[in-house]
Design a protein around this motif. Sequence first.
Motif, PDB file in Angstrom:
ATOM      1  N   HIS A  65      -9.416   5.103   2.270  1.00 45.64           N
ATOM      2  CA  HIS A  65      -8.100   5.343   1.682  1.00 45.64           C
ATOM      3  C   HIS A  65      -7.456   4.075   1.133  1.00 45.64           C
TER       4      HIS A  65
ATOM      5  N   HIS B 271      -7.099  10.381  -4.187  1.00 43.87           N
ATOM      6  CA  HIS B 271      -6.065  10.108  -3.186  1.00 43.87           C
ATOM      7  C   HIS B 271      -4.717  10.003  -3.887  1.00 43.87           C
ATOM      8  N   ASP B 272      -3.665  10.393  -3.186  1.00 45.55           N
ATOM      9  CA  ASP B 272      -2.340  10.445  -3.794  1.00 45.55           C
ATOM     10  C   ASP B 272      -1.863   9.061  -4.217  1.00 45.55           C
ATOM     11  N   SER B 273      -1.081   9.058  -5.293  1.00 46.61           N
ATOM     12  CA  SER B 273      -0.528   7.796  -5.805  1.00 46.61           C
ATOM     13  C   SER B 273       0.433   7.168  -4.826  1.00 46.61           C
ATOM     14  N   HIS B 274       0.399   5.849  -4.773  1.00 44.90           N
ATOM     15  CA  HIS B 274       1.340   5.097  -3.954  1.00 44.90           C
ATOM     16  C   HIS B 274       1.508   3.731  -4.594  1.00 44.90           C
TER      17      HIS B 274
ATOM     18  N   LEU C 220       1.576   0.846  -3.270  1.00 43.92           N
ATOM     19  CA  LEU C 220       0.677  -0.165  -2.712  1.00 43.92           C
ATOM     20  C   LEU C 220      -0.624  -0.236  -3.507  1.00 43.92           C
ATOM     21  N   TYR C 221      -1.181   0.942  -3.815  1.00 43.61           N
ATOM     22  CA  TYR C 221      -2.491   0.968  -4.478  1.00 43.61           C
ATOM     23  C   TYR C 221      -2.336   0.789  -5.980  1.00 43.61           C
TER      24      TYR C 221
ATOM     25  N   ASP D 282       6.318   6.173  -2.551  1.00 45.08           N
ATOM     26  CA  ASP D 282       5.779   7.332  -3.260  1.00 45.08           C
ATOM     27  C   ASP D 282       6.835   8.422  -3.231  1.00 45.08           C
TER      28      ASP D 282
ATOM     29  N   TRP E   6       7.376  10.675  -1.341  1.00 45.77           N
ATOM     30  CA  TRP E   6       7.828  11.113  -0.019  1.00 45.77           C
ATOM     31  C   TRP E   6       8.949  10.240   0.541  1.00 45.77           C
TER      32      TRP E   6
END
Lengths: 320, 326
Positions: B33, B80-83, B85-86, B125, B127
């Motif tokens: 992840h 994997h969901d966007s964030h 950090l990445y 993100d 959330w």
Amino acid sequence: MDDAEKAQTRQQVERYCALNQQVMELKAASVFSTESLSATKRLLEQNTELHTVWNYRRTIFMHLDAWQNADERQQMLEQELNFMLEIIQKNIKSYWMWGHRVWTLSSLPRPEWKRELGLVAKLLALDARNYHGWNYRRFIVSQLKAVAADTHAVDESEFAFTTEQINRDCANHAAWHNRSKLLPSILAHKSESDQQQVLQTENDLIMNAIYTDPEDQNAWLYYDWLLDIQKSDDDRCRLLRNKITAIQELLELDEDSKRPLIELVSAYAELQRLAPDTISDIEKADCLDTLCKLKNIDPFRAGRYSDMSRTLGQQWALSV
Amino acid sequence: MSEKTALLVDKHVEFIKSLDKKQDELEYWMTEHLRVSGIYWGLVALHLMRRQDALDRDKLISYILKCQNADGGFGGHINHDSHLLYTMSAVQILLMLNALDQIDSQKVTRFVVSLQDKNGQVSGDEWGERDTRFAFISVAILTILGTEDQLDHQGILQYVLDSMNYDGGFGSGPGGESHAAQVYTCLACLALLGELGRVNRERLSNWLAERQLDNGGLNGRPQKLEDVCYSWWVLSSLEILNRVHWIEREKLCEFILKAQDEEKGGIADRPGDMADVYHTCFGIAGLSLAGFGGLEDIDPVFCMPKNVIEQAGLAKWVTRVPKEWK
């Protein structure tokens, strides 16, 4: 690794990858069911760091029929809180899990903030410096204040919590820090004379900590805070003079006590900033001597002491 | 334990190259992840050691692009969901590989801007987790893409200042205890906003200098253990404040070098522990900042090689450091 270990690892890898693939396929197909919920639980038990899976789990919850009914949602999410308590032992520093807990509490029709406060107090009793724990505690307190009839009572209670933490262990930096955040609002709701009382109590608390363990940084740092919130430079200078007196007493007990010596030069540097004319020539010489001494007894920070010597020396026009 | 005084460059290069070949280890799958960040950490380390060609550029670019989602952000791995950090790691990788032209800057910008709320705070993100790390990352990504004007700077500045504490340090948000990693992100953020003048330089420099323990290593906050990664968080902060000489650099270098794995390469969080690419990156970054020989210079705000930053025209922040700090 021997053959038996290799075989075991291969099995673990296969099982984990199969579960991961199953969950990711369900997610890609937007399957929001109790079965997919269950699959995410099994995977998260293995790996709390899969934020994509936590996201998916939340999305599933919100799509279930039970979500629409307050009582069913309440029950479902209370179970979720328990689930997280079970797995928190695995990784107490998981940002994703704490975030999920916040979401769960925020989505509960009837969240029990006081119970959460009790839970986090238990956590902090085990690990007093836990960063996530303190952040979470602040979140709960903000929620309590949002529904409280008397928000000041909440602040007072938190202030008392920090007192308890400090009395248990005066080296608890997190407790001193939180105290620094609460002090302004504690003061704001007191009369002038009561404010003086509070500040005197803070002074006593700090002095007690300093005399208990002069080498511990926390109380000294908090003393800087007490300086900050004074109303006038005169008050600040008075506190700095008190600090210098206390340091001199400590040095009589142990003249090479490192932290008091560091704090001594800091105090003079601060006095130089606020009231340069109040520093005697003897004190200036003493300060510069102390900086030389510190270069020897605290050599890692010699760069800092050299800079201070140069700056103060220039300002005082004495030879270094 | 033998006295390690040299940086085992070849070993570290082999370690980083081997990371993608550990499919028989559970750890490889359990860290999937954050693979994009793992690549970023590896690439920085390689660049600083002047061995950036050790990884296949085309393969890396192809993989990173696959990690971009429809919303314009990047996940830590494919699907994997966007964030943030990445997304940050992805943009940093593409910058270092000189491949930013392969992405649609506006798309990424829209994703980042969508995460800033009306109070100026930035979430990681959709959330909603807020953290000063995300305030910095949003400004950094858009600065790299040249679209930083699309963020509400005043809101971010206020959020960072609200996170400043009595010790001069910064926490993860208003009320958060000072922590070296957050100090770095807040200082770097203020640097990019041109607002370093708001910092209490004396207090913060003192606080940072006190992070050095008797073994030469640095911790992240008072009474905590030393950890190689703080060689970056603390040192980059001191570098921005122009006070790196307030810690004992040789002793720090000794500490970092002792944390190397002589057999398999890589650097651990402290001597004797298992190496990982995260600590390898920040250990080498720390060595570079501490003046250890043979390494490229690193930009303390972007955590990327200075030559990359300068070539991309991103070193403007240096000119806005308060003159009295020089």
